[in-house]
Design an enzyme around this catalytic site. Structure first.
Site, PDB file in Angstrom:
ATOM      1  CG  ASP A  80      -0.206   0.037   2.541  1.00 57.94           C
ATOM      2  OD1 ASP A  80       0.823  -0.643   2.671  1.00 57.94           O
ATOM      3  OD2 ASP A  80      -0.657   0.752   3.462  1.00 57.94           O
ATOM      4  CD  GLU A 175       4.342   0.373   6.812  1.00 61.30           C
ATOM      5  OE1 GLU A 175       5.269   0.580   7.602  1.00 61.30           O
ATOM      6  OE2 GLU A 175       3.896   1.274   6.056  1.00 61.30           O
TER       7      GLU A 175
HETATM    8 ZN   LIG Z   1       6.943   2.077   3.949  1.00 58.95          ZN
END
Ligand SMILES: [Zn+2]
Length: 415
Positions: A80, A175
């Site tokens: 992401d 993340e």
């Molecule tokens: Zn990163």
């Protein structure tokens, strides 16, 4: 294929995560990206390529050493990107043989990357840079890491003369919204140790992160017609202001660096009848973070002393811990990374990260996990850029690390 060519290809996937969506992955674009990467890994010749129901992509590179009894090493990156800057219609552009000075990113909109804002630019003179048109992020955080890991895999498959043990690859969703490790199945991943490839310049080897907590505060006021408010109104928005003034004024992100922790007000909303304040608390030192939580609790007590019990209520939660404690017993993770950086002519750089990585959480889930540089800079902004040569070095670095572990037996790594 070189790593930067993959990064250009991956930049076309608009994979921003969305903290308002409770599902994992939080956006469909991440699933589409995971499936495309899985296809690519299968084409390269990797085995056990899976994308699980939560969007985690795992894959294996078989070892090619007989009777190997050393460690299984993993390499991890996240799929992401942040959604706080535009992330669609990215137009990566190469600048060959960078001459130094400001970089004009967009003539039409008059957007330049200023040398005076980027101390690192001096190190990149003569290199090839991958930049944006100044209106979007590049997505090198962390598609540069993904590109390097896949390029490593391709190289190892095509060069059986490079000897290594079994290697595991993991690409995680979400993340950037702090959930990348949540549903990471460490047992199924099956590595003894791993590196996240999610840092800045080549040579970065990071194993210290913040300890992190959040404090969510609710203030309840008493709304009364302002004409009759004297000695009766409790304005929650005003009390919120006072609460914030009770915290150490200089311990904020804008005044701190290095090992200095902070209280960071990330959201504030309110009116007369109620107010909400959200803080994140950070410190590399666990005891100092504990002390910061205590300061928040004391400030709540003080507000309640002034305005009555229950006026302020706080919920404090731990988010992640400094990975150092978990990595240090496996010092070889750092030593080998240092040796391999030096072997490539680089200088290892270890600085305490003023943030966390997936690795901080994974380290506490039983997978010690330092972080390596990717050769990219200015993450989370429109001035994000990657250095093509450093991306090659980072790819070469993880090949060397895989090779180094291949040469070590069980005894060494148990030390
Ligand atoms: Zn990163």
């Amino acid at each position: 294929m070189r790593a930067y060519e993959r990064l250009i290809k991956y930049a076309a996937f608009p994979t921003a995560s969305d903290e308002n969506c409770p599902q994992c992955p939080s956006t469909h674009a991440q699933t589409a990206f995971a499936n495309a990467l899985a296809d690519e890994l299968r084409t390269i010749g990797l085995c056990d390529v899976t994308v699980d129901e939560n969007g985690y992509l795992f894959a294996s590179i078989d070892g090619n050493i007989d009777n190997y009894d050393g460690a299984v090493i993993g390499f991890i990156a996240h799929m992401d990107v942040v959604d706080v800057v535009p992330f669609t219609d990215i137009k990566p552009r190469l600048i060959e043989n960078y001459r130094g000075g400001d970089i004009l990113l967009n003539a039409e909109k008059n957007i330049s990357l200023l040398e005076s804002d980027c101390a690192f630019l001096g190190d990149l003179v003569g290199k090839t840079l991958l930049v944006t048109d100044g209106t979007t992020l590049l997505g090198a955080d962390d598609k540069a890491g993904i590109a390097e890991i896949i390029t490593m895999a391709e190289n190892l498959v095509n060069h059986p003369e490079i000897k290594h043990g079994p290697i595991r690859i993991g690409f995680t969703p979400d993340e950037e919204i702090g959930r990348g490790a949540d549903l990471f199945d460490v047992k199924r991943f099956g590595a003894d140790f791993a590196y996240t490839v999610d840092g800045g310049s080549f040579g970065g080897v990071v194993y210290e992160t913040f300890n992190a907590a959040s404090a969510d505060l609710t203030i309840t006021g008493k709304s009364i017609h302002p004409g009759a408010g004297k000695n009766a109104m409790l304005n929650a928005a005003r009390i919120a202001e006072q609460f914030d003034m009770l915290l150490p004024q200089l311990e904020r992100p804008e005044y701190t660096e290095g090992y200095e922790g902070f209280y960071h007000l990330i959201e504030m909303k309110g009116d007369v009848s109620s107010a909400k304040l959200r803080y994140i608390l950070r410190d590399h030192d666990w005891d100092k973070l504990t002390a910061k939580k205590e300061v928040v609790r004391k400030a709540v007590e003080e507000i309640n002393r002034r305005y009555g019990e229950g006026t302020a209520v706080v919920e404090i939660r731990d988010s992640y811990r400094n990975m150092r404690e978990m990595v240090e017993p496996h010092r070889h993770l750092i030593n080998i990374a240092y040796e391999c950086v030096r072997a490539l002519g680089g200088t290892p750089v270890t600085v305490p990260v003023r943030g966390g990585t997936d690795g901080s959480r994974l380290s506490y889930m039983g997978l010690p996990c330092p972080n390596l540089g990717t050769g990219s800079y200015n993450h989370h902004g429109c001035f994000e850029l990657a250095c093509v040569e450093q991306m090659d070095d980072c790819t070469e670095l993880i090949i060397k690390i895989a090779e180094a572990y291949g040469k070590l037996g069980k005894d060494y790594i148990n030390k």
